[in-house]
Design an enzyme around this catalytic site. Structure first.
Site, PDB file in Angstrom:
ATOM      1  N   LYS A  74      10.587  90.878 124.712  1.00 57.57           N
ATOM      2  CA  LYS A  74      12.048  90.792 124.537  1.00 57.57           C
ATOM      3  C   LYS A  74      12.456  91.318 123.174  1.00 57.57           C
ATOM      4  O   LYS A  74      11.760  91.052 122.170  1.00 57.57           O
ATOM      5  CB  LYS A  74      12.505  89.331 124.679  1.00 57.57           C
ATOM      6  CG  LYS A  74      11.928  88.636 125.884  1.00 57.57           C
ATOM      7  CD  LYS A  74      12.453  87.219 126.093  1.00 57.57           C
ATOM      8  CE  LYS A  74      11.588  86.491 127.107  1.00 57.57           C
ATOM      9  NZ  LYS A  74      10.410  85.828 126.534  1.00 57.57           N
ATOM     10  N   HIS A 107      16.934  89.608 124.397  1.00 58.66           N
ATOM     11  CA  HIS A 107      16.603  88.175 124.391  1.00 58.66           C
ATOM     12  C   HIS A 107      17.847  87.270 124.533  1.00 58.66           C
ATOM     13  O   HIS A 107      17.835  86.300 125.296  1.00 58.66           O
ATOM     14  CB  HIS A 107      15.843  87.848 123.099  1.00 58.66           C
ATOM     15  CG  HIS A 107      14.933  86.674 123.212  1.00 58.66           C
ATOM     16  ND1 HIS A 107      13.763  86.573 122.507  1.00 58.66           N
ATOM     17  CD2 HIS A 107      15.016  85.527 123.942  1.00 58.66           C
ATOM     18  CE1 HIS A 107      13.173  85.420 122.803  1.00 58.66           C
ATOM     19  NE2 HIS A 107      13.914  84.774 123.665  1.00 58.66           N
TER      20      HIS A 107
HETATM   21  P1  NAD Z   1       8.177  74.782 129.961  1.00 55.81           P
HETATM   22  O1  NAD Z   1       9.252  74.244 130.828  1.00 55.81           O
HETATM   23  O2  NAD Z   1       7.201  75.751 130.522  1.00 55.81           O
HETATM   24  O3  NAD Z   1       7.438  73.518 129.365  1.00 55.81           O
HETATM   25  C1  NAD Z   1       6.386  73.629 128.477  1.00 55.81           C
HETATM   26  C2  NAD Z   1       5.929  72.208 128.129  1.00 55.81           C
HETATM   27  O4  NAD Z   1       5.438  71.574 129.319  1.00 55.81           O
HETATM   28  C3  NAD Z   1       4.796  72.221 127.135  1.00 55.81           C
HETATM   29  O5  NAD Z   1       5.025  71.149 126.240  1.00 55.81           O
HETATM   30  C4  NAD Z   1       3.555  71.950 127.981  1.00 55.81           C
HETATM   31  O6  NAD Z   1       2.585  71.247 127.272  1.00 55.81           O
HETATM   32  C5  NAD Z   1       4.102  71.113 129.110  1.00 55.81           C
HETATM   33  N1  NAD Z   1       3.322  71.365 130.357  1.00 55.81           N
HETATM   34  C6  NAD Z   1       3.084  72.568 130.947  1.00 55.81           C
HETATM   35  N2  NAD Z   1       2.366  72.407 132.072  1.00 55.81           N
HETATM   36  C7  NAD Z   1       2.139  71.061 132.195  1.00 55.81           C
HETATM   37  C8  NAD Z   1       1.439  70.272 133.152  1.00 55.81           C
HETATM   38  N3  NAD Z   1       0.862  70.831 134.210  1.00 55.81           N
HETATM   39  N4  NAD Z   1       1.406  68.936 132.950  1.00 55.81           N
HETATM   40  C9  NAD Z   1       2.008  68.366 131.902  1.00 55.81           C
HETATM   41  N5  NAD Z   1       2.690  69.061 130.959  1.00 55.81           N
HETATM   42  C10 NAD Z   1       2.742  70.400 131.102  1.00 55.81           C
HETATM   43  O7  NAD Z   1       8.906  75.394 128.652  1.00 55.81           O
HETATM   44  P2  NAD Z   1       8.856  76.759 127.875  1.00 55.81           P
HETATM   45  O8  NAD Z   1       7.522  77.062 127.361  1.00 55.81           O
HETATM   46  O9  NAD Z   1       9.974  76.692 126.903  1.00 55.81           O
HETATM   47  O10 NAD Z   1       9.271  77.836 128.990  1.00 55.81           O
HETATM   48  C11 NAD Z   1       8.352  78.700 129.618  1.00 55.81           C
HETATM   49  C12 NAD Z   1       8.412  80.088 129.014  1.00 55.81           C
HETATM   50  O11 NAD Z   1       9.732  80.636 129.130  1.00 55.81           O
HETATM   51  C13 NAD Z   1       8.143  80.136 127.493  1.00 55.81           C
HETATM   52  O12 NAD Z   1       6.818  79.905 127.158  1.00 55.81           O
HETATM   53  C14 NAD Z   1       8.679  81.509 127.193  1.00 55.81           C
HETATM   54  O13 NAD Z   1       7.741  82.495 127.599  1.00 55.81           O
HETATM   55  C15 NAD Z   1       9.945  81.536 128.051  1.00 55.81           C
HETATM   56  N6  NAD Z   1      11.175  81.138 127.310  1.00 55.81           N
HETATM   57  C16 NAD Z   1      12.183  82.036 127.188  1.00 55.81           C
HETATM   58  C17 NAD Z   1      13.352  81.689 126.521  1.00 55.81           C
HETATM   59  C18 NAD Z   1      14.461  82.692 126.419  1.00 55.81           C
HETATM   60  O14 NAD Z   1      15.402  82.473 125.658  1.00 55.81           O
HETATM   61  N7  NAD Z   1      14.408  83.785 127.134  1.00 55.81           N
HETATM   62  C19 NAD Z   1      13.496  80.417 125.954  1.00 55.81           C
HETATM   63  C20 NAD Z   1      12.455  79.511 126.092  1.00 55.81           C
HETATM   64  C21 NAD Z   1      11.316  79.863 126.784  1.00 55.81           C
END
Ligand code: NAD
Length: 278
Positions: A74, A107
């Site tokens: 992004k 982004h």
């Molecule tokens: P997510 O909803 O994927 O949650 C991540 C959290 O959930 C972490 O703390 C992880 O330890 C926990 N988790 C993951 N799998 C689990 C499981 N099986 N059991 C228990 N806990 C678990 O949140 P995220 O990382 O913010 O979102 C996913 C991806 O989206 C990011 O990594 C990034 O690549 C993207 N993202 C983009 C933007 C944007 O503005 N475009 C913003 C935030 C995230």
């Protein structure tokens, strides 16, 4: 087998991938390396995550054929000036050690920055499609009004809109608007960044199905047709999050999750009209 979703430019994207927000440059080679090893082939990163070099190192070390991978990055918020777009895209290619990117997104729209001009940023993104080094151009955190503007101004529809979406804030309006215009929807924060885990309804359904909370939530996304890339640094959870294709939610189970929608109050991130961090 991970299903694919067709993008309007004729390419396809794996519906399930691996997110890398908050994975540091130092840990990225190890974390993404393990994600590739357990089977992920779609990686979501961003210039702003500061981990592209680590992701590139993992991809290179994996030995996986580039054609089997789907890499998204992004454009950073400080690179919206059209003259900066190409240079920063080239830096991303270099850091990821790849000749081409599958998907590059603006982004955030940042409507209160750059004199409110995100159209010329979008034009510069579209120009990147010209020489074969970018397969698909898209946006992230674009509300219908932002999408309407760039489409009207340029005649070019983004392939993807990556938006916050999870059971507490499914972001229905923007999601449905995007899909109606042929824009594929990616859900960021699919688990509400962990906040939806442990919800009593999700817990109950997880017990009913013999699955984890995360699997129930991710399966709900898959059945809605949304593209997801949960993030975890634990190999066990990475594996768990891939195992979504041996069960199905019933219409009743889906409607119970749908009922968790809290509207805007359920957001875990900022409103795209207000977010202005550069
Ligand atoms: P997510 O909803 O994927 O949650 C991540 C959290 O959930 C972490 O703390 C992880 O330890 C926990 N988790 C993951 N799998 C689990 C499981 N099986 N059991 C228990 N806990 C678990 O949140 P995220 O990382 O913010 O979102 C996913 C991806 O989206 C990011 O990594 C990034 O690549 C993207 N993202 C983009 C933007 C944007 O503005 N475009 C913003 C935030 C995230």
């Amino acid at each position: 087998m991970i299903p694919t979703i067709a993008l309007h430019n004729g390419t396809t994207i794996p519906q399930l991938g691996f997110g890398t927000w908050l994975v540091s440059q130092d840990e990225a080679e190890d974390v993404v390396g393990r994600a590739l090893e357990v089977g992920y082939r779609h990686i979501d990163t961003a210039q702003g995550y500061g981990n592209e070099k680590g992701v590139g190192a993992a991809v290179a070390a994996s030995g996986i054929d580039r054609g089997e991978l789907f890499l998204t990055s992004k454009l950073n918020n400080d690179k919206h000036a059209p003259a900066d777009v190409r240079a920063s895209f080239e830096q991303t290619l270099e850091d990821l050690r790849t000749d081409y990117l599958d998907l590059f997104l603006i982004h955030w729209p940042l409507p209160t920055r750059y004199d409110g001009d995100f159209t010329s940023t979008w034009e510069a993104m579209v120009e990147l499609l010209g020489d074969g080094r970018l397969r698909a151009a898209g946006v992230s955190n674009f509300e219908p009004a932002h999408l309407e503007k760039i489409i009207a101004d340029t005649g070019v529809t983004p392939a993807v809109n990556q938006i916050e979406s999870h059971p507490y804030f499914p972001n229905r309006l923007t999601s449905e608007w995007s899909l109606r215009r042929g824009i594929a929807v990616e859900a960021w924060g699919p688990l509400g960044q962990g906040k939806v885990l442990g919800d009593p309804v999700i817990r109950e359904l997880a017990e009913e199905l013999g699955k984890s909370d995360a699997q129930v939530i991710l399966r709900w996304h898959i059945q809605r047709g949304t593209i997801v890339f949960p993030k975890s640094v634990s190999t066990e959870r990475m594996r768990q999050n891939l195992e979504l294709f041996d069960f199905e939610l019933t219409a009743r189970q889906i409607s119970r999750i749908d009922a968790l929608d809290q509207g805007s109050a359920g957001r875990v991130g900022p409103h795209p009209d207000l977010f202005d961090m550069v």
